[in-house]
Write a protein that holds these residues in place. Structure first.
Motif, mmCIF file in Angstrom:
data_model
loop_
_atom_site.group_PDB
_atom_site.id
_atom_site.type_symbol
_atom_site.label_atom_id
_atom_site.label_comp_id
_atom_site.label_asym_id
_atom_site.label_seq_id
_atom_site.Cartn_x
_atom_site.Cartn_y
_atom_site.Cartn_z
ATOM 1 N N ASN A 30 0.827 -1.217 0.000
ATOM 2 C CA ASN A 30 0.000 0.000 0.000
ATOM 3 C C ASN A 30 0.857 1.262 0.000
ATOM 4 O OD1 ASN A 30 -2.309 -1.571 -0.007
ATOM 5 N ND2 ASN A 30 -2.575 -1.464 2.194
ATOM 6 N N LEU A 31 1.941 1.246 0.761
ATOM 7 C CA LEU A 31 2.843 2.407 0.777
ATOM 8 C C LEU A 31 3.450 2.650 -0.599
ATOM 9 C CD1 LEU A 31 4.658 2.062 4.207
ATOM 10 C CD2 LEU A 31 3.578 4.144 3.328
ATOM 11 N N ALA A 32 3.783 1.579 -1.303
ATOM 12 C CA ALA A 32 4.377 1.726 -2.639
ATOM 13 C C ALA A 32 3.377 2.293 -3.638
ATOM 14 C CB ALA A 32 4.905 0.376 -3.125
ATOM 15 N N GLU A 36 2.220 10.556 -4.934
ATOM 16 C CA GLU A 36 3.277 11.465 -4.461
ATOM 17 C C GLU A 36 2.792 12.503 -3.450
ATOM 18 O OE1 GLU A 36 7.204 12.054 -4.258
ATOM 19 O OE2 GLU A 36 6.283 10.639 -5.628
ATOM 20 N N GLY A 37 1.653 13.107 -3.648
ATOM 21 C CA GLY A 37 1.219 14.194 -2.784
ATOM 22 C C GLY A 37 0.385 13.785 -1.581
ATOM 23 N N SER A 38 0.148 12.511 -1.377
ATOM 24 C CA SER A 38 -0.736 12.035 -0.296
ATOM 25 C C SER A 38 0.032 11.844 1.002
ATOM 26 C CB SER A 38 -1.416 10.731 -0.704
ATOM 27 O OG SER A 38 -2.208 10.902 -1.831
ATOM 28 N N VAL A 39 0.400 12.942 1.614
ATOM 29 C CA VAL A 39 1.222 12.905 2.830
ATOM 30 C C VAL A 39 0.478 12.244 3.984
ATOM 31 C CG1 VAL A 39 2.453 14.317 4.529
ATOM 32 C CG2 VAL A 39 2.506 14.939 2.103
ATOM 33 N N ALA A 40 -0.788 12.569 4.172
ATOM 34 C CA ALA A 40 -1.558 12.014 5.296
ATOM 35 C C ALA A 40 -1.709 10.498 5.162
ATOM 36 C CB ALA A 40 -2.931 12.678 5.381
ATOM 37 N N GLU A 41 -1.998 10.036 3.960
ATOM 38 C CA GLU A 41 -2.142 8.590 3.739
ATOM 39 C C GLU A 41 -0.818 7.876 3.986
ATOM 40 O OE1 GLU A 41 -3.569 5.435 0.295
ATOM 41 O OE2 GLU A 41 -3.402 7.553 -0.204
ATOM 42 N N ARG A 42 0.254 8.462 3.501
ATOM 43 C CA ARG A 42 1.587 7.884 3.689
ATOM 44 C C ARG A 42 1.926 7.791 5.172
ATOM 45 N NH1 ARG A 42 6.739 9.527 4.321
ATOM 46 N NH2 ARG A 42 8.362 8.377 3.243
ATOM 47 N N GLN A 43 1.684 8.875 5.909
ATOM 48 C CA GLN A 43 1.996 8.890 7.346
ATOM 49 C C GLN A 43 1.136 7.890 8.120
ATOM 50 O OE1 GLN A 43 5.026 10.372 6.867
ATOM 51 N NE2 GLN A 43 4.655 10.647 9.040
#
Length: 144
Positions: A30-32, A36-43
């Motif tokens: 899912n992280l991969a 690029e701009g989805s900072v909240a989802e990544r965190q």
């Protein structure tokens, strides 16, 4: 009677540890795939991965400790015809390495250094299932 309690809890901790090893690589998939701009989802995914890695590590310790107790303390696998145990111990070392590898890959995401595709992580995700299957077959069937 103590032997049966140790064996039962060994199985419980192994199952719980592998539950984490089945899901943690899925978080990496899912992280991969995070844009690029989805900072909240990544965190959010990184936080989930960190908590699951810590929890899985805490489950691995008694799983391994109880397994060592069964092997060294109770004499499981001693004597002739127990080659299955040597193969199982080799696979357990691979599981420990896989667990460590999951942590390394998660740290690469945290640092922003992961360059692998979600397809690579999908294949990596299957390794825990193969290891678990091989270990269960060795323990139950004892083919050699």
């Amino acid at each position: 009677m103590l032997y049966l309690w140790i064996k039962a809890f060994h199985i419980v901790f192994i199952a719980a540890w592998f539950a984490g090893l089945f899901y943690l690589p899925r978080i990496l998939v899912n992280l991969a795939q995070v844009p690029e701009g989805s900072v909240a989802e990544r965190q959010r995914l990184i936080g989930m991965g960190q908590r699951l890695l810590r929890f899985s590590t805490l489950l691995a310790i008694p799983a391994i400790g109880l397994g060592l107790w069964l092997w060294l303390g109770e004499g499981i696998g001693k004597g002739p015809g127990n080659g299955w145990l040597h193969a199982k111990l080799g696979l357990v070392l691979l599981v420990v390495g896989y667990h460590h590898g999951c942590g390394v890959l998660l740290r690469k995401f945290i640092q922003g250094n992961s360059r692998r595709s979600h397809r690579w992580f999908r294949w990596f995700n299957e390794v825990s299932v193969l290891l678990f299957t091989a270990i269960v077959v060795l323990v139950v069937v004892k083919p050699f």
